[in-house]
Design a protein around this motif. Structure first.
Motif, mmCIF file in Angstrom:
data_model
loop_
_atom_site.group_PDB
_atom_site.id
_atom_site.type_symbol
_atom_site.label_atom_id
_atom_site.label_comp_id
_atom_site.label_asym_id
_atom_site.label_seq_id
_atom_site.Cartn_x
_atom_site.Cartn_y
_atom_site.Cartn_z
ATOM 1 N N ASN A 101 0.843 -1.195 0.000
ATOM 2 C CA ASN A 101 0.000 0.000 0.000
ATOM 3 C C ASN A 101 0.886 1.255 0.000
ATOM 4 N N LEU A 102 0.313 2.361 -0.456
ATOM 5 C CA LEU A 102 1.105 3.563 -0.715
ATOM 6 C C LEU A 102 1.772 4.112 0.547
ATOM 7 N N GLU A 103 1.091 4.001 1.672
ATOM 8 C CA GLU A 103 1.677 4.522 2.912
ATOM 9 C C GLU A 103 2.916 3.712 3.293
ATOM 10 N N MET A 104 2.831 2.368 3.200
ATOM 11 C CA MET A 104 3.996 1.527 3.495
ATOM 12 C C MET A 104 5.119 1.801 2.491
ATOM 13 N N HIS A 105 4.738 2.007 1.248
ATOM 14 C CA HIS A 105 5.696 2.342 0.198
ATOM 15 C C HIS A 105 6.490 3.599 0.592
ATOM 16 N N ALA A 106 5.765 4.630 1.016
ATOM 17 C CA ALA A 106 6.407 5.896 1.384
ATOM 18 C C ALA A 106 7.272 5.733 2.632
ATOM 19 N N ILE A 107 6.780 4.976 3.618
ATOM 20 C CA ILE A 107 7.554 4.778 4.853
ATOM 21 C C ILE A 107 8.855 4.031 4.555
ATOM 22 N N ALA A 108 8.792 3.032 3.657
ATOM 23 C CA ALA A 108 10.002 2.280 3.313
ATOM 24 C C ALA A 108 11.057 3.204 2.699
ATOM 25 N N LEU A 109 10.646 4.099 1.810
ATOM 26 C CA LEU A 109 11.606 5.024 1.195
ATOM 27 C C LEU A 109 12.131 6.033 2.211
ATOM 28 N N LEU A 110 11.259 6.518 3.091
ATOM 29 C CA LEU A 110 11.687 7.462 4.119
ATOM 30 C C LEU A 110 12.697 6.814 5.056
ATOM 31 N N MET A 111 12.429 5.550 5.416
ATOM 32 C CA MET A 111 13.378 4.830 6.275
ATOM 33 C C MET A 111 14.714 4.617 5.582
ATOM 34 N N ALA A 112 14.651 4.308 4.274
ATOM 35 C CA ALA A 112 15.897 4.111 3.522
ATOM 36 C C ALA A 112 16.725 5.394 3.515
ATOM 37 N N ALA A 113 16.059 6.541 3.356
ATOM 38 C CA ALA A 113 16.779 7.819 3.375
ATOM 39 C C ALA A 113 17.394 8.070 4.746
ATOM 40 N N GLU A 161 12.645 6.158 -7.497
ATOM 41 C CA GLU A 161 11.469 5.451 -6.969
ATOM 42 C C GLU A 161 10.539 6.419 -6.241
ATOM 43 N N ALA A 162 11.118 7.402 -5.565
ATOM 44 C CA ALA A 162 10.280 8.398 -4.886
ATOM 45 C C ALA A 162 9.478 9.214 -5.901
ATOM 46 N N ARG A 163 10.084 9.567 -7.025
ATOM 47 C CA ARG A 163 9.357 10.313 -8.061
ATOM 48 C C ARG A 163 8.253 9.454 -8.669
ATOM 49 N N LEU A 164 8.557 8.179 -8.923
ATOM 50 C CA LEU A 164 7.528 7.291 -9.472
ATOM 51 C C LEU A 164 6.367 7.143 -8.498
ATOM 52 N N LEU A 165 6.661 7.065 -7.198
ATOM 53 C CA LEU A 165 5.602 6.993 -6.195
ATOM 54 C C LEU A 165 4.781 8.274 -6.202
ATOM 55 N N ALA A 166 5.454 9.417 -6.293
ATOM 56 C CA ALA A 166 4.735 10.698 -6.303
ATOM 57 C C ALA A 166 3.780 10.781 -7.487
ATOM 58 N N ARG A 167 4.136 10.167 -8.613
ATOM 59 C CA ARG A 167 3.251 10.197 -9.784
ATOM 60 C C ARG A 167 2.079 9.233 -9.634
ATOM 61 N N SER A 168 2.214 8.193 -8.812
ATOM 62 C CA SER A 168 1.159 7.170 -8.733
ATOM 63 C C SER A 168 0.194 7.385 -7.575
ATOM 64 N N MET A 169 0.491 8.312 -6.663
ATOM 65 C CA MET A 169 -0.400 8.535 -5.525
ATOM 66 C C MET A 169 -1.688 9.196 -5.982
ATOM 67 N N LYS A 170 -2.805 8.757 -5.433
ATOM 68 C CA LYS A 170 -4.096 9.356 -5.768
ATOM 69 C C LYS A 170 -4.449 10.369 -4.687
ATOM 70 N N ASN A 171 -5.328 9.971 -3.793
ATOM 71 C CA ASN A 171 -5.782 10.897 -2.753
ATOM 72 C C ASN A 171 -5.365 10.410 -1.365
ATOM 73 N N VAL A 172 -4.228 9.711 -1.286
ATOM 74 C CA VAL A 172 -3.755 9.189 -0.007
ATOM 75 C C VAL A 172 -2.956 10.288 0.685
ATOM 76 N N ARG A 173 -3.626 11.028 1.558
ATOM 77 C CA ARG A 173 -3.003 12.204 2.166
ATOM 78 C C ARG A 173 -1.788 11.825 3.013
ATOM 79 N N ALA A 174 -1.896 10.712 3.771
ATOM 80 C CA ALA A 174 -0.775 10.313 4.635
ATOM 81 C C ALA A 174 0.465 10.005 3.809
ATOM 82 N N ALA A 175 0.288 9.259 2.709
ATOM 83 C CA ALA A 175 1.433 8.923 1.861
ATOM 84 C C ALA A 175 2.026 10.183 1.249
ATOM 85 N N HIS A 176 1.171 11.121 0.838
ATOM 86 C CA HIS A 176 1.658 12.359 0.233
ATOM 87 C C HIS A 176 2.499 13.156 1.233
#
Length: 688
Positions: free
Chosen positions: A106-118, A136-151
């Motif tokens: 899910n998008l939130e886990m996706h974002a947390i994984a990248l944040l942790m990697a950084a 990968e962060a840019r690709l995630l930014a393009r694929s997010m819809k209305n998931v405010r937490a992930a954004h």
């Protein structure tokens, strides 16, 4: 896995007293524990992964970070990911980025994984992020819809990496989530998640099991209802309360949505109890465990749809090998899955899929070009041969879908840079829907290559929308609004670019004035004025990148508004046929105007600004561009210029389908007479 360990995990909720029992059943040596994790990750068992990982790390057992590649998607939630991944041994950041690249979560886990990697890179890699982290962060930014937490989390990542390109993509893709409040909330959320990293693993585990009976929206009893004083159903002859009541109470705690079954029993054989709603709600780990041969035929279409969306292409290939590909429905599912196989560039899976459908026969012409390229990827000579054949087919084809497929196949092949150039060349030629799709794929390809996110050919598509869309009528209100936003942003970018060029000129002048030296001057030795100019250049470059990405968002809005308008007008009754062209031709002399003319200045009529204000903006723009070419003496600009019968010194040229521009060629200038709707042409001629 030890059967006793499996039973313990799947029939009890995790709490402090359960941890020692789990630890007793774990392999005593690190090699054995490592093999156990390999088995759990391969079987996609999230419950076993979380229970065993938290228990092992609670007593500082060694767990290799490579298990994160397949295990990141199995974590219970973001808190567990931050806490437990931080304590694993090895290149945690590299494996987290690889997990994001190769698995679906899910998008939130996706974002947390990248944040942790950084964060891990800052702490343990000297601030050097893994190679694919930003892309990968840019690709995630393009694929997010209305998931405010992930954004919000990706905003926190952009600030941590200080990447202007990522900030620009975020502003372009989700402008509604770019307010200062949301950005600040995202930073705080990201900080709270990262604060969990150093905490003890045992803190994640509750002191005692919860008192919930079952879980989920609908829960059915796992045991039949029996009175406490009734005879026990087991046949022992004892009262129920003195025999099986305690055992059944524990079983009830694990009730599922299937009557008479516990969660573990349903998990062991889920296929008989599946519905379309259940399949569509499944997580990738649960989907991967399903046996396609046991799924009801009517549920196979949603099953394959979810496999493709979750990028579970290996599991899909296994399903096709079991079921075959002999029906129309299975062929449609095959076409759907092969798109994702090509997108992931999985040659091994592609060969399996082709073998199932075509056996050892030749590939038909309907096979996607991207699949043909993938199958010969490791043979350079055959790759060039297929590329040449595909290019020849594209050059002779007028099918826009086929042309788009050719470019898309190249974009997702090993020749991505050539794919970008080919896709660019098609943007001016194919229909706007496919052109917009190709531009978005070009931007994704640039993200994968870690190039600046904005592509220059976005300008070409903007011009196409400006010149070709007829936005008259009340039904085009949204289209006009979208165009206005895009044009306003384009004007901002143009002004910023002009300012940037002016600053660069000033820097060159300052550098000439500075005293020459045999050695290159250090930044500290530069004059303050020059340093200030360089700082302004950096700020302008950042602003231009952000505005360009905002333009990309407005361009997508314009494309959607255009598609909506086209669909709406297609459903409306046909408009009356336009006036026959003969009526206008009768007002004109035969023969075109000679196109060999010197450059001349332009003379505009009085109140021409009022005329422009009452015309569609794209009509005014096209007219002024055409007039400028005429004034410059461009021979091609005179191709459609014809003299009027009633006033031979006045010439007429078309501006779009519905407007006409009248002008005179005087020795000292080009005199613009008027810019009118074609229905007013006869009246205008009478006034002349």
């Amino acid at each position: 896995m030890d059967p006793n360990l499996h039973e313990l995990i799947h029939n009890h909720n995790l709490h402090h007293r359960l941890v020692p029992q789990i630890l007793m059943l774990l392999p005593a040596d690190d090699a054995g524990l490592d093999s156990l994790f390999e088995e759990i990750v391969a079987s996609h068992d999230p419950r076993a992964f979380n229970y065993i990982l938290v228990s092992a790390l609670a007593i500082n057992r060694t767990v290799d970070a490579r298990h994160l590649v397949g295990g990141t998607a199995l974590f219970a939630n973001g808190d567990w990911l931050c806490n437990l991944a931080w304590k694993m041994r090895g290149e945690v950041a590299l494996h987290l980025v690889e997990a994001v690249r190769t698995t679906v979560m899910n998008l939130e886990m996706h974002a947390i994984a990248l944040l942790m990697a950084a964060k891990w890179s800052i702490e343990f890699r000297g601030g050097q992020p893994p190679p694919n982290l930003i892309s990968e962060a840019r690709l995630l930014a393009r694929s997010m819809k209305n998931v405010r937490a992930a954004h919000g989390l990706v905003w926190a990542l952009a600030e941590m990496l200080d990447d202007a390109g990522l900030r620009g993509v975020l502003r372009a893709e989700q402008p509604r989530f770019c307010s200062a409040n949301i950005i600040e909330a995202g930073k705080q959320f990201g900080k709270a998640q990262l604060n969990l990293c150093p905490q003890a693993a045992i803190a994640l585990i509750p002191d005692k099991p919860d008192n919930l009976i079952g879980s989920g929206t609908h829960v059915r009893r796992a045991v039949a209802r029996v009175g406490r004083n009734e005879p026990c159903p087991c046949g022992s002859g004892k009262k129920y309360k003195r025999c099986c009541e305690e055992k059944d109470r524990e079983r009830m705690r694990h009730s599922s949505d299937v009557a008479g079954k516990t969660r573990a029993e349903v998990l062991a054989e889920p296929e008989p109890h599946l519905t379309e709603a259940k399949i569509m709600a499944m997580m990738p780990a649960d989907l991967s465990r399903l046996d396609a041969a046991k799924i009801k035929p009517k549920l196979l279409p949603p099953y394959f749809k979810m496999l493709g969306g979750a990028l579970l292409v290996e599991e899909a290939a296994t399903a096709f090998e079991k079921l075959g590909c002999d029906t129309e429905e299975m062929c449609e599912a095959w076409d759907f899955i092969i798109f994702y196989v090509c997108w992931k560039q999985r040659l091994d899976v592609a060969r399996r899929m082709v073998r199932v459908r075509f056996k050892d026969g030749p590939l038909p012409d309907t096979v996607p070009f991207g699949l043909r390229l993938l199958l010969v990827r490791d043979d350079p000579a055959r790759f060039l041969e297929v590329l040449e054949a595909g290019g020849k087919d594209a050059l002779t084809s007028t099918d826009h879908e086929r042309l788009s497929s050719f470019a898309h196949g190249l974009l997702n092949s090993s020749a991505t840079t050539i794919g970008i150039l080919c896709a660019r060349s098609l943007i001016p030629l194919i229909d706007k829907r496919n052109a917009t799709f190709l531009l978005s794929e070009i931007e994704r390809a640039r993200d994968r290559l870690n190039l600046p996110p904005d592509d220059p050919f976005a300008e070409i598509l903007d011009r196409r929308f400006a010149d070709e869309i007829a936005d008259g009528g009340k039904d085009a209100e949204e289209l006009r609004k979208a165009r206005t936003r895009l044009e306003s942003k384009a004007a901002e970018v143009s002004q910023l670019k002009d300012s940037l060029e002016q600053l660069r000129r000033e820097i060159r002048l300052q550098e000439k004035k500075a005293p020459s030296s045999a050695l290159a001057p250090t930044p500290a030795a530069e004059p303050p004025e020059l340093r200030e100019l360089r700082d302004k250049v950096r700020e302008l470059k950042s602003s231009i990148a952000e505005r360009n990405n905002e333009r990309a968002a407005f361009r997508r809005e314009l494309g959607e508004a255009y598609a909506d308008l086209e669909n709406l007008r297609a459903r409306q009754p046909a408009a009356p046929a336009p006036e026959a062209p003969d009526a206008e031709d009768a007002l004109l002399l035969s023969g075109a105007v000679e196109g060999n003319h010197p450059p001349r200045p332009i003379e505009f009529p009085r109140r021409f600004n009022d005329t422009l204000a009452h015309l569609p903006r794209q009509v005014g723009r096209a007219a002024l561009i055409h007039l400028g070419r005429i004034a410059a003496g461009d021979p091609a600009a005179f191709a459609g210029a014809i003299r009027l019968k009633a006033a031979p010194d006045v010439m007429r040229v078309r501006v779009g389908a519905d407007h006409r521009m009248l002008f005179r060629l005087l020795p000292e200038c080009v005199q613009l007479v008027d810019l009118i709707n074609r229905r007013d042409l006869e009246r205008c001629i009478e006034s002349l």
